[in-house]
Design a protein around this motif. Structure first.
Motif, PDB file in Angstrom:
ATOM      1  N   TYR A 339       6.413  48.174 100.320  1.00  0.00           N
ATOM      2  CA  TYR A 339       7.568  47.710 101.082  1.00  0.00           C
ATOM      3  C   TYR A 339       7.802  48.547 102.340  1.00  0.00           C
ATOM      4  O   TYR A 339       8.201  48.023 103.378  1.00  0.00           O
ATOM      5  N   VAL A 340       7.522  49.836 102.266  1.00  0.00           N
ATOM      6  CA  VAL A 340       7.696  50.701 103.433  1.00  0.00           C
ATOM      7  C   VAL A 340       6.743  50.298 104.553  1.00  0.00           C
ATOM      8  O   VAL A 340       7.117  50.261 105.733  1.00  0.00           O
ATOM      9  N   TYR A 351      14.539  50.420  97.203  1.00  0.00           N
ATOM     10  CA  TYR A 351      15.161  51.266  98.223  1.00  0.00           C
ATOM     11  C   TYR A 351      15.734  52.543  97.605  1.00  0.00           C
ATOM     12  O   TYR A 351      15.593  53.628  98.176  1.00  0.00           O
ATOM     13  N   ASN A 578      14.476  47.186 105.439  1.00  0.00           N
ATOM     14  CA  ASN A 578      13.611  48.361 105.455  1.00  0.00           C
ATOM     15  C   ASN A 578      13.899  49.188 106.706  1.00  0.00           C
ATOM     16  O   ASN A 578      13.504  48.809 107.813  1.00  0.00           O
TER      17      ASN A 578
END
Length: 992
Positions: A339-340, A351, A578
């Motif tokens: 996801y990063v 997160y 993000n």
């Protein structure tokens, strides 16, 4: 008489007995062994004069030396003195100031010897009125000695002052007194500015406006990941660890400039790990590799550092890939990485894990504690302090981002994932302002590539018809077609599969990506623009957050569409944007603009990261669809999420296995500054010589001249197994550069072959690329490969360098790209210094051109500008002279020259110090408000001792050019509208 001295013994520090000086200069060579002995000394002198007039200085020195040997043998002292003085002048023009001074001293001693003998003879003849009088040649020779000392090492400054004293006192008898006075004034200026040792200055080879980061860096890169250990086309540019000597193996160093998302670093690491495992233990013990990751963006380096640390932890916690998928902690770390790096929004559970990791490893740790935990990393205090604020912002976006981060819905709706097909590429080029000529050329290339692939498929299908099917091929075909399939049917099926693979490998990213996507993953991305992890994970909290999405079994696309539609409101409400993809200091974000983005990570990651070369180096590569008996089953289970985790686990495994063998240096700042600070790096025990340097898109922004001057000198010397090289690509070409010559010429004012010859480089590729692909520059074999330049050609080149800085060529039509040609006055002066200090150009010639630019309002030259078609140095001689008004830029050049001199960085001594600031020059700042690119609301540009007037010229041309009729900066003569505008601005007459 033989010991007569014109000055007293205490001050005559340079007059030694003539015979010993002559022996040193002649090297005790016998005249009878000289090939030119049949000629007379006078003929040698005439030959030398002819060579000198033709700028053939090496041949001239040979002629003068041959003549001098004859004069020694025949006692022709007067002619010998002339030849010594002439050879002194030759050495001076060649830039060999030490030899020039030696000859001038010897000539002076000989002339005094001759006059002493004449005086003694006159006294013996009873002429009591005879006096000691030195001839005009003596004073000419003394001036030659003074200038050689001035431009040379000048290790004994008292000597030049003594010579200048003599020239000034004998004003009645020589014509060099005024020149001596000017030189003394210059020496006094140097002495004055060197007294104050408080100045500390780092030149800025690129314009300050480039400090604003580009948006593309925060999304995704543009090219396939490649290992620097391997060159696909040039075997001599591949490094095989097993073939290296112990010394080579223990000192490998690679530099990645503009490191981006570190894809090339990780490909290199995987390759090094793959090769390392096959080395014998004796070589494994020797192996050491230093990787320098450099970027101007703290946001990028913070992301790279975070990803590398999390990958390392994955590799440490999971012994194999299956464990990374089944164990909670390594799986969770891999999901965070996915996801990063690829997502624009993430589940809140992910997160929270991201925040936990950042606090644990970074924000709640000191730099020393961090380096102790991860000894394979190295970063300076400056880099640590630059990265930490970014990570602090990621864990507290509410308190760190102003304006606030966009909502998940707004951010995801700004995405428009494309398939990056050829049509998409052409559309991108058109949007960026590419000309019709460029568009036609690209379309032609695409058509040629398509036809080539078609022929390859036809050849492959023909080959399958005659090739015996292997057992694997037979089993694959029967699994699909049934046991009763005929051989012809199986051949047709295999040909179809291989044809598809061929197309995938060469040009079809979408087809490649299909190998790594589940149908549900693909549909979820299409409907939400977000990534989804596997349906069942070992992380219970993540399973709970995705429960609504996975609560019912899905057996059709209709059911999948319904499930995603039901989950989407929850996603928009509970997921988190993000923050790693958004720099809080990026200008567009600060101005409240959420930029559109067409990146498609479902296609880009598999096609760019999981290419065949990279997969071959992975311990646990993705399952191959080739020769696969259960093709459909593998395709359905081979998800993007699993393969992202797989890839970074392999990276983490390599980092763990190579602990103590690989050191990764994270270096924040400009690549050109890194190259310019070699002494500082040497002091910190960091590499100053690299075997491979990779510059991803950097020359697009900095220009190749800054690369030649500051980065290329970092290349290590050639060894038996390694030819050091620098590779760079030209990505943001929208039609400004029609060829690689044009691209290099735009800042270096030379074609790429000429530039390479001057800077002792050459292109290793068969063809130099101006479109996206990397071009490899390697060290030339010898200095003899360098380009010979006459003084006039050197002057013309320096003129062109300067004019191409102060007279901006045409810009790209798209204002977002701003200044493609980024050279500054700093870089101009830095280039002059390198020409003298490292490339061996005569300092006095380079200095005379700088003197001309400092002292005159106009110059008349044949120099070619970037707006003209690039021409080689040889053909440029036929160009016509043009007159340019450079008065508006003199204060800028004078101030920068003074700053360079104060900090002992110029590498040469100008004689035009009268044009420099009388007091110590200092940094200054130019603030411009309200002059903004089209896509920005406000723009406040600050320059500190940088190219202020030049940058102002760019802005005037871009932003008020239409209103005031300003066009190209390369217009003829004093009617140049850009120069007129700059002159008005410099005198306070800037239009409203």
């Amino acid at each position: 008489p033989s010991k007569t001295r014109f000055w007293d013994e205490k001050q005559s520090i340079y007059y030694t007995p003539f015979t010993s000086t002559l022996d040193h200069i002649m090297m005790s060579t016998s005249v009878n062994n000289q090939p030119g002995a049949a000629k007379g000394a006078l003929q040698h002198k005439n030959d030398g004069n002819a060579h000198f007039a033709g700028c053939r200085f090496v041949q001239a020195t040979t002629s003068y030396t041959d003549g001098m040997l004859l004069t020694v043998a025949r006692g022709e002292d007067d002619l010998q003195a002339v030849l010594l003085s002439n050879r002194s002048s030759c050495y001076y023009e060649m830039g060999d100031y030490e030899k020039s001074a030696d000859d001038a001293r010897a000539c002076a001693a000989l002339l005094m010897e001759i006059e002493g003998r004449k005086l003694a003879k006159a006294h013996e003849a009873g002429d009591a009125k005879a006096s000691f009088a030195l001839p005009p040649l003596y004073w000419k020779n003394m001036w030659r000695l003074a200038r050689a000392l001035h431009f040379g090492n000048n290790s004994q400054p008292e000597e030049i002052h003594f010579v200048l004293n003599g020239l000034e006192k004998e004003e009645e008898h020589n014509t060099f007194s005024s020149k001596a006075s000017t030189m003394r004034e210059n020496l006094m200026y140097y002495q004055k500015i060197s007294i104050d040792d408080t100045h500390r200055f780092e030149p800025s080879p690129i314009r300050a406006s480039f400090q604003d980061p580009y948006y593309e860096y925060y999304n995704f890169g543009h090219d396939d990941s490649e290992s620097l250990l391997v060159h696909q086309e040039i075997e001599s540019q591949s490094i095989h660890l097993k073939d290296l000597s112990d010394e080579e193996l223990s000192s490998l160093a690679f530099l990645f400039g503009g490191v981006g998302d570190a894809r090339h670093v990780m490909a290199t690491l995987l390759d090094a790990h793959h090769q390392f495992l096959s080395l014998p233990s004796s070589q494994q013990e020797k192996f050491k590799l230093h990787l320098t990751l450099n970027d101007i963006s703290a946001q990028l380096l913070a992301k790279d550092l975070l990803v590398l640390v999390l990958a390392y932890e994955m590799g440490r916690l999971a012994g194999d890939f299956e464990e990374a998928l089944s164990e909670s902690e390594p799986f969770f770390l891999g999901t965070v990485i996915m996801y990063v790096t690829l997502g624009y929004a993430m589940p809140s559970t992910v997160y929270r894990k991201l925040v936990e990791c950042i606090k644990l490893f970074f924000t709640e740790s000191s730099r020393d504690e961090f380096l102790k935990t991860f000894p394979w990393l190295q970063l300076s205090t400056r880099t640590w302090e630059g990265i930490l604020p970014k990570m602090s912002a990621w864990i507290d976006p509410e308190g760190s981002y102003s304006p606030k981060l966009p909502s998940v819905e707004r951010k995801l709706s700004s995405l428009n994932p494309s398939d990056h097909s050829m049509d998409g590429t052409m559309g991108d080029l058109a949007m960026m302002g590419a000309s019709g000529e460029v568009m036609e050329g690209m379309q032609r290339k695409f058509a040629e590539a398509k036809e080539e692939r078609k022929q390859q498929r036809l050849q492959m299908m023909e080959m399958i018809k005659t090739t015996e099917l292997s057992p694997q091929m037979t089993n694959m075909a029967k699994a699909k077609l049934g046991e009763s399939a005929s051989e012809e049917e199986m051949r047709d099926y295999i040909a179809e599969i291989m044809s598809s693979v061929s197309d995938d490998d060469i040009s079809n990213p979408r087809a490649i990506a299909e190998m790594y996507l589940t149908p549900f993953e693909k549909l979820f991305y299409q409907m939400t623009h977000a990534l989804i992890p596997p349906a069942v994970t070992p992380v219970e909290t993540l399973n709970q957050e995705l429960a609504l999405l996975n609560e019912k079994p899905i057996s059709s696309e209709t059911e999948a569409t319904e499930a995603i539609s039901q989950y989407k409101p929850t996603l928009l409400k509970t997921w988190v944007v993000n923050p790693v993809q958004i720099d809080p200091f990026y200008s567009s974000f600060v101005n409240g603009y959420v930029e559109p983005d067409d990146t498609n990570h479902l296609i880009d990651f598999p096609s760019m990261f999981l290419n065949e070369s990279t997969k071959s180096c992975m311990i646990s590569p993705p399952p191959s669809l080739r020769n696969c008996q259960d093709h459909e089953k593998v395709r359905k289970s081979n998800s993007l999420a699993k393969n992202v985790i797989r890839y970074y686990w392999n990276v983490g495994k390599a980092l763990n296995d190579l602990s103590g063998k690989v050191l990764m240096e994270i270096a924040l700042g400009s690549i050109v500054a890194l190259g310019a600070n070699r002494e500082e790096r040497k002091h910190d025990a960091l590499p100053t010589n690299y075997h491979r340097i990779s510059l991803s898109n950097i020359p697009d922004y900095t220009g190749m001249l800054s690369v030649f001057c500051t980065v290329a000198p970092l290349l290590a010397a050639k060894s038996s197994s390694i030819t050091p090289s620098l590779r760079s690509n030209c990505l943001l070409n929208t039609g400004i550069w029609k060829s690689y010559d044009d691209y290099v010429f735009s800042t270096a004012s030379l074609g790429y072959q000429e530039a390479g010859a001057i800077f002792r480089l050459r292109i290793a590729d068969k063809e130099a690329h101006v479109w996206n692909s990397f071009t490899t520059w390697e060290l030339a074999d010898t200095a003899a490969e360098g380009l010979a330049m006459t003084h006039e050609k050197l002057r013309r080149w320096i003129h062109s360098l300067y004019l191409n800085i102060i007279l901006p060529p045409d810009r790209d039509a798209n204002s977002q790209l701003r200044e493609e040609r980024a050279s500054s006055v700093d870089l101009f002066l830095l280039t002059l210094s390198i020409c003298v200090r490292e490339l061996g150009f005569p300092a006095h010639v380079v200095s005379s051109v700088l003197d001309e630019l400092l002292a005159n309002d106009t110059i008349t030259t044949k120099a070619t500008l970037s707006n003209d078609s690039p021409a080689s140095i040889a053909t440029r001689e036929k160009s016509t002279k043009k007159k340019y008004n450079i008065s508006a830029f003199q204060s800028e050049l004078a101030n920068q020259t003074a700053i360079f001199m104060q900090n002992n960085m110029l590498g040469l001594r100008t004689l035009a110090t009268g044009s420099l600031p009388a007091a110590s020059a200092s940094r200054y700042e130019l603030k411009l408000k309200g002059i903004s690119p089209k896509w920005a609301v406000n723009w406040d540009i600050r320059y500190g001792g940088r190219a202020s007037s030049v940058a102002l010229g760019f802005m005037l041309k871009v932003h008020i050019g239409t209103r005031y009729g300003i066009s190209s900066g390369a217009s003829d003569g004093n009617a140049n509208p850009m120069m007129m505008m700059m002159s008005r601005a410099g005198r306070g007459g800037l239009p409203d």
